[in-house]
Motif scaffolding. Structure first.
Motif, short mmCIF file in Angstrom:
data_model
loop_
_atom_site.label_atom_id
_atom_site.label_comp_id
_atom_site.label_asym_id
_atom_site.label_seq_id
_atom_site.Cartn_x
_atom_site.Cartn_y
_atom_site.Cartn_z
N ARG A 40 0.81 -1.18 0.16
CA ARG A 40 0.05 -0.15 -0.14
C ARG A 40 0.89 1.31 -0.21
N THR A 48 3.31 1.04 3.94
CA THR A 48 2.34 -0.22 4.68
C THR A 48 2.02 -1.03 3.53
N SER A 96 -0.75 -4.63 3.34
CA SER A 96 -1.66 -5.17 3.70
C SER A 96 -1.87 -6.89 3.71
N LEU A 115 -4.30 -9.68 3.38
CA LEU A 115 -5.73 -9.90 2.96
C LEU A 115 -5.98 -11.24 3.19
N PRO A 159 1.42 -7.19 13.67
CA PRO A 159 0.55 -6.82 12.73
C PRO A 159 -0.87 -5.89 13.25
N ARG A 164 -4.66 -4.79 13.17
CA ARG A 164 -6.16 -5.10 12.70
C ARG A 164 -6.82 -3.99 12.04
N SER A 165 -7.29 -4.30 10.92
CA SER A 165 -8.05 -2.86 10.08
C SER A 165 -9.17 -2.68 10.69
N ASN A 172 -12.02 -3.50 7.75
CA ASN A 172 -12.24 -4.75 7.09
C ASN A 172 -11.41 -6.01 8.38
N GLU A 216 -8.42 -7.94 7.38
CA GLU A 216 -7.29 -7.37 6.91
C GLU A 216 -6.26 -6.95 8.10
N THR A 265 -2.59 -5.18 8.78
CA THR A 265 -1.60 -4.21 7.99
C THR A 265 -0.05 -4.18 8.88
N ARG A 283 3.67 -2.24 9.11
CA ARG A 283 4.57 -0.95 8.87
C ARG A 283 5.86 -1.25 8.32
#
Length: 211
Positions: free
Chosen positions: A85, A89, A91, A93, A117, A119-120, A123, A126, A128, A130
């Motif tokens: 991203r 970042t 992601s 999925l 990681p 949590r989004s 979603n 998902e 994320t 860094r």
């Protein structure tokens, strides 16, 4: 981890060789193939984004348990899609909710990534990560380490062939002058391989300098 994939695949060993084929080193050359492939991939990953190259992240081994039952270990790329991203970042999925905790645990405990990681909020499948900016000198140090590990593995493969030649000589099944020729040939093969590794290391350094 990823090192096991190349070490376990070198099935042809010098021990399979016969004394009458004392100067046939095809088994040694075959042993080099998976070793070369493994370390070339590692250097390529370092040159193209280091640890956070999607291929590198996707190859991370993730042990999966469902309802306490061990389902086996899978590459992260089989459990989630790795999507770079903007804004440094990445992601993940995730294909199934049951994979979220195993993936989070594997990433956090991995020395390469060593972060939790996130949590989004939008979603629930998902996660994320860094992307940490690495200093160029740190990346170059990693290149040197990988190249050295490659040389060590080449020497280990060669040592098995040396032992086989010595055993044949000791047991009197191969003439001493044939063993001597064999040892010289093995040294030539290793010298060429070391030059190839030096070249791969130099080319990777050049790629880093161009960035």
């Amino acid at each position: 981890r990823d090192a096991t994939s190349e070490s376990s695949s070198s099935s042809s060993s010098p021990q399979d060789a016969a004394p009458e084929d004392a100067l046939d080193f095809s088994s040694l050359l075959a042993a080099y193939v998976p070793i070369d492939a493994h370390f070339k991939t590692q250097l390529s990953n370092i040159a193209h984004g280091g640890r956070f190259n999607p291929d590198q992240l996707g190859s991370l081994s993730v042990p999966v348990k469902v309802d306490g039952e061990d389902m086996g270990t899978f590459p992260l790329s089989e459990l989630a899609q790795v999507v770079p991203r903007s804004g440094r970042t990445i992601s993940l999925l995730v294909n199934d909710r049951e994979y979220i905790k195993p993936i989070m645990s594997a990433v956090q405990s991995s020395p390469e990534f060593n972060q939790q990681p996130q949590r989004s909020e939008d979603n629930d499948l998902e996660l994320t990560l860094r992307v940490e900016i690495q200093r160029k000198d740190e990346i170059k140090k990693r290149v040197k380490e990988v190249a050295q590990q490659w040389r060590d593995r080449v020497r280990q493969a060669r040592a098995k062939t040396d032992k086989q030649l010595k055993d044949w000589k000791k047991n009197g099944v191969v003439l001493p002058d044939v063993v001597k020729r064999g040892e010289k040939e093995v040294q030539k093969i290793q010298d060429k391989k070391m030059k190839d590794i030096d070249s791969e290391e130099t080319n990777t350094m050049r790629q880093l300098d161009r960035h």
